[in-house]
Scaffold this motif. Sequence first.
Motif, PDB file in Angstrom:
ATOM      1  N   MET A   1     -33.820 -23.982 -27.129  1.00  0.00           N
ATOM      2  CA  MET A   1     -33.966 -23.297 -28.399  1.00  0.00           C
ATOM      3  C   MET A   1     -33.171 -21.986 -28.398  1.00  0.00           C
ATOM      4  O   MET A   1     -32.514 -21.665 -29.370  1.00  0.00           O
ATOM      5  N   LEU A   2     -33.231 -21.232 -27.271  1.00  0.00           N
ATOM      6  CA  LEU A   2     -32.525 -19.957 -27.172  1.00  0.00           C
ATOM      7  C   LEU A   2     -31.020 -20.164 -27.311  1.00  0.00           C
ATOM      8  O   LEU A   2     -30.342 -19.414 -28.012  1.00  0.00           O
ATOM      9  N   GLU A   3     -30.496 -21.211 -26.665  1.00  0.00           N
ATOM     10  CA  GLU A   3     -29.056 -21.479 -26.734  1.00  0.00           C
ATOM     11  C   GLU A   3     -28.639 -21.807 -28.168  1.00  0.00           C
ATOM     12  O   GLU A   3     -27.599 -21.354 -28.642  1.00  0.00           O
ATOM     13  N   LYS A   4     -29.466 -22.567 -28.881  1.00  0.00           N
ATOM     14  CA  LYS A   4     -29.161 -22.922 -30.267  1.00  0.00           C
ATOM     15  C   LYS A   4     -29.118 -21.651 -31.123  1.00  0.00           C
ATOM     16  O   LYS A   4     -28.229 -21.488 -31.957  1.00  0.00           O
ATOM     17  N   THR A   5     -30.066 -20.740 -30.915  1.00  0.00           N
ATOM     18  CA  THR A   5     -30.115 -19.485 -31.668  1.00  0.00           C
ATOM     19  C   THR A   5     -28.892 -18.637 -31.354  1.00  0.00           C
ATOM     20  O   THR A   5     -28.273 -18.073 -32.259  1.00  0.00           O
ATOM     21  N   GLN A   6     -28.522 -18.566 -30.070  1.00  0.00           N
ATOM     22  CA  GLN A   6     -27.351 -17.789 -29.685  1.00  0.00           C
ATOM     23  C   GLN A   6     -26.079 -18.370 -30.306  1.00  0.00           C
ATOM     24  O   GLN A   6     -25.244 -17.628 -30.822  1.00  0.00           O
ATOM     25  N   ASN A   7     -25.937 -19.701 -30.262  1.00  0.00           N
ATOM     26  CA  ASN A   7     -24.764 -20.339 -30.871  1.00  0.00           C
ATOM     27  C   ASN A   7     -24.712 -20.067 -32.368  1.00  0.00           C
ATOM     28  O   ASN A   7     -23.648 -19.825 -32.931  1.00  0.00           O
ATOM     29  N   HIS A   8     -25.881 -20.103 -33.011  1.00  0.00           N
ATOM     30  CA  HIS A   8     -25.955 -19.828 -34.445  1.00  0.00           C
ATOM     31  C   HIS A   8     -25.525 -18.388 -34.730  1.00  0.00           C
ATOM     32  O   HIS A   8     -24.765 -18.142 -35.679  1.00  0.00           O
ATOM     33  N   LEU A   9     -25.980 -17.448 -33.895  1.00  0.00           N
ATOM     34  CA  LEU A   9     -25.592 -16.041 -34.073  1.00  0.00           C
ATOM     35  C   LEU A   9     -24.091 -15.857 -33.880  1.00  0.00           C
ATOM     36  O   LEU A   9     -23.435 -15.145 -34.643  1.00  0.00           O
ATOM     37  N   TRP A  10     -23.538 -16.512 -32.850  1.00  0.00           N
ATOM     38  CA  TRP A  10     -22.086 -16.422 -32.632  1.00  0.00           C
ATOM     39  C   TRP A  10     -21.329 -17.002 -33.814  1.00  0.00           C
ATOM     40  O   TRP A  10     -20.309 -16.467 -34.242  1.00  0.00           O
ATOM     41  N   GLN A  11     -21.829 -18.090 -34.343  1.00  0.00           N
ATOM     42  CA  GLN A  11     -21.192 -18.721 -35.508  1.00  0.00           C
ATOM     43  C   GLN A  11     -21.227 -17.761 -36.707  1.00  0.00           C
ATOM     44  O   GLN A  11     -20.238 -17.615 -37.416  1.00  0.00           O
ATOM     45  N   LEU A  12     -22.360 -17.100 -36.923  1.00  0.00           N
ATOM     46  CA  LEU A  12     -22.472 -16.137 -38.018  1.00  0.00           C
ATOM     47  C   LEU A  12     -21.508 -14.967 -37.823  1.00  0.00           C
ATOM     48  O   LEU A  12     -20.852 -14.528 -38.777  1.00  0.00           O
ATOM     49  N   LEU A  13     -21.433 -14.461 -36.587  1.00  0.00           N
ATOM     50  CA  LEU A  13     -20.495 -13.369 -36.307  1.00  0.00           C
ATOM     51  C   LEU A  13     -19.060 -13.802 -36.598  1.00  0.00           C
ATOM     52  O   LEU A  13     -18.283 -13.061 -37.194  1.00  0.00           O
ATOM     53  N   TRP A  14     -18.713 -15.020 -36.189  1.00  0.00           N
ATOM     54  CA  TRP A  14     -17.373 -15.567 -36.421  1.00  0.00           C
ATOM     55  C   TRP A  14     -17.092 -15.650 -37.930  1.00  0.00           C
ATOM     56  O   TRP A  14     -16.028 -15.276 -38.398  1.00  0.00           O
ATOM     57  N   GLU A  15     -18.066 -16.123 -38.681  1.00  0.00           N
ATOM     58  CA  GLU A  15     -17.892 -16.323 -40.122  1.00  0.00           C
ATOM     59  C   GLU A  15     -17.812 -15.001 -40.889  1.00  0.00           C
ATOM     60  O   GLU A  15     -17.049 -14.892 -41.843  1.00  0.00           O
ATOM     61  N   TYR A  16     -18.606 -13.996 -40.466  1.00  0.00           N
ATOM     62  CA  TYR A  16     -18.708 -12.764 -41.256  1.00  0.00           C
ATOM     63  C   TYR A  16     -17.909 -11.584 -40.716  1.00  0.00           C
ATOM     64  O   TYR A  16     -17.859 -10.543 -41.357  1.00  0.00           O
ATOM     65  N   ASP A  17     -17.275 -11.751 -39.567  1.00  0.00           N
ATOM     66  CA  ASP A  17     -16.466 -10.646 -39.032  1.00  0.00           C
ATOM     67  C   ASP A  17     -15.358 -10.328 -40.031  1.00  0.00           C
ATOM     68  O   ASP A  17     -14.610 -11.217 -40.429  1.00  0.00           O
ATOM     69  N   PRO A  18     -15.223  -9.060 -40.441  1.00  0.00           N
ATOM     70  CA  PRO A  18     -14.178  -8.709 -41.411  1.00  0.00           C
ATOM     71  C   PRO A  18     -12.775  -8.711 -40.804  1.00  0.00           C
ATOM     72  O   PRO A  18     -11.788  -8.689 -41.533  1.00  0.00           O
ATOM     73  N   ASN A  19     -12.688  -8.741 -39.484  1.00  0.00           N
ATOM     74  CA  ASN A  19     -11.390  -8.818 -38.810  1.00  0.00           C
ATOM     75  C   ASN A  19     -10.933 -10.263 -38.762  1.00  0.00           C
ATOM     76  O   ASN A  19     -11.738 -11.177 -38.640  1.00  0.00           O
ATOM     77  N   GLY A  20      -9.609 -10.431 -38.808  1.00  0.00           N
ATOM     78  CA  GLY A  20      -9.065 -11.764 -38.632  1.00  0.00           C
ATOM     79  C   GLY A  20      -9.148 -12.141 -37.171  1.00  0.00           C
ATOM     80  O   GLY A  20      -8.783 -11.364 -36.296  1.00  0.00           O
ATOM     81  N   LEU A  21      -9.655 -13.316 -36.902  1.00  0.00           N
ATOM     82  CA  LEU A  21      -9.768 -13.800 -35.530  1.00  0.00           C
ATOM     83  C   LEU A  21      -8.952 -15.090 -35.412  1.00  0.00           C
ATOM     84  O   LEU A  21      -9.062 -15.974 -36.258  1.00  0.00           O
ATOM     85  N   ILE A  22      -8.136 -15.149 -34.373  1.00  0.00           N
ATOM     86  CA  ILE A  22      -7.320 -16.348 -34.143  1.00  0.00           C
ATOM     87  C   ILE A  22      -7.324 -16.653 -32.656  1.00  0.00           C
ATOM     88  O   ILE A  22      -7.320 -15.745 -31.826  1.00  0.00           O
ATOM     89  N   ALA A  23      -7.368 -17.949 -32.359  1.00  0.00           N
ATOM     90  CA  ALA A  23      -7.269 -18.412 -30.975  1.00  0.00           C
ATOM     91  C   ALA A  23      -6.149 -19.439 -30.928  1.00  0.00           C
ATOM     92  O   ALA A  23      -6.116 -20.380 -31.731  1.00  0.00           O
ATOM     93  N   VAL A  24      -5.200 -19.196 -30.007  1.00  0.00           N
ATOM     94  CA  VAL A  24      -4.089 -20.135 -29.812  1.00  0.00           C
ATOM     95  C   VAL A  24      -4.093 -20.569 -28.354  1.00  0.00           C
ATOM     96  O   VAL A  24      -4.601 -19.843 -27.492  1.00  0.00           O
TER      97      VAL A  24
END
Length: 166
Positions: A1-24
């Motif tokens: 359950m903790l891992e699912k919550t952490q992944n969800h939080l990371w996903q939210l941070l990724w979605e709402y971060d005002p900075n552009g994020l790119i991985a190549v």
Amino acid sequence: MLEKTQNHLWQLLWEYDPNGLIAVDSDLIIKLVNPAFCQIFNLEEEKIIGKSATEILGNIEHFQEAWETNTVIRGRETAYSQYHLYIREFIFPIKDENIIGCIMTDITADMERKKETDRIKAETVKKVNEVVDNQMKVAQEIAGLLGETTAETKVSLLKIIEMVNQ
């Protein structure tokens, strides 16, 4: 359950971060971008994932440099002229994942303000120089006139002295 919550939080941070994020990957193929990246560059995620980052961003030798030297590049300012953008970048290699990550902050408005301030400063200096030049010109004219009248006065006084002495 903790891992699912952490992944969800990371996903939210990724979605709402005002900075552009790119991985190549190490071949500079785009693997991930966040919504802010797409908004900043006015691109659609579906159209750029899997494409060469150089095709989308142009010259990104600094990404390759970060990968090859295994160093983090902090605060590099890059102009992406094809998008009319100035970006401050934080580039970091993640060797274990074969990924180069980059956090991009849009500083276009700041750079445009700086350009405008620089233009105003240059214009102000030019105006000040014009005023000083004009004042110097007037001062020289006044000095010239004063010199002429002083010479005329001296001649007149010498004539009066000569007449008095006779």
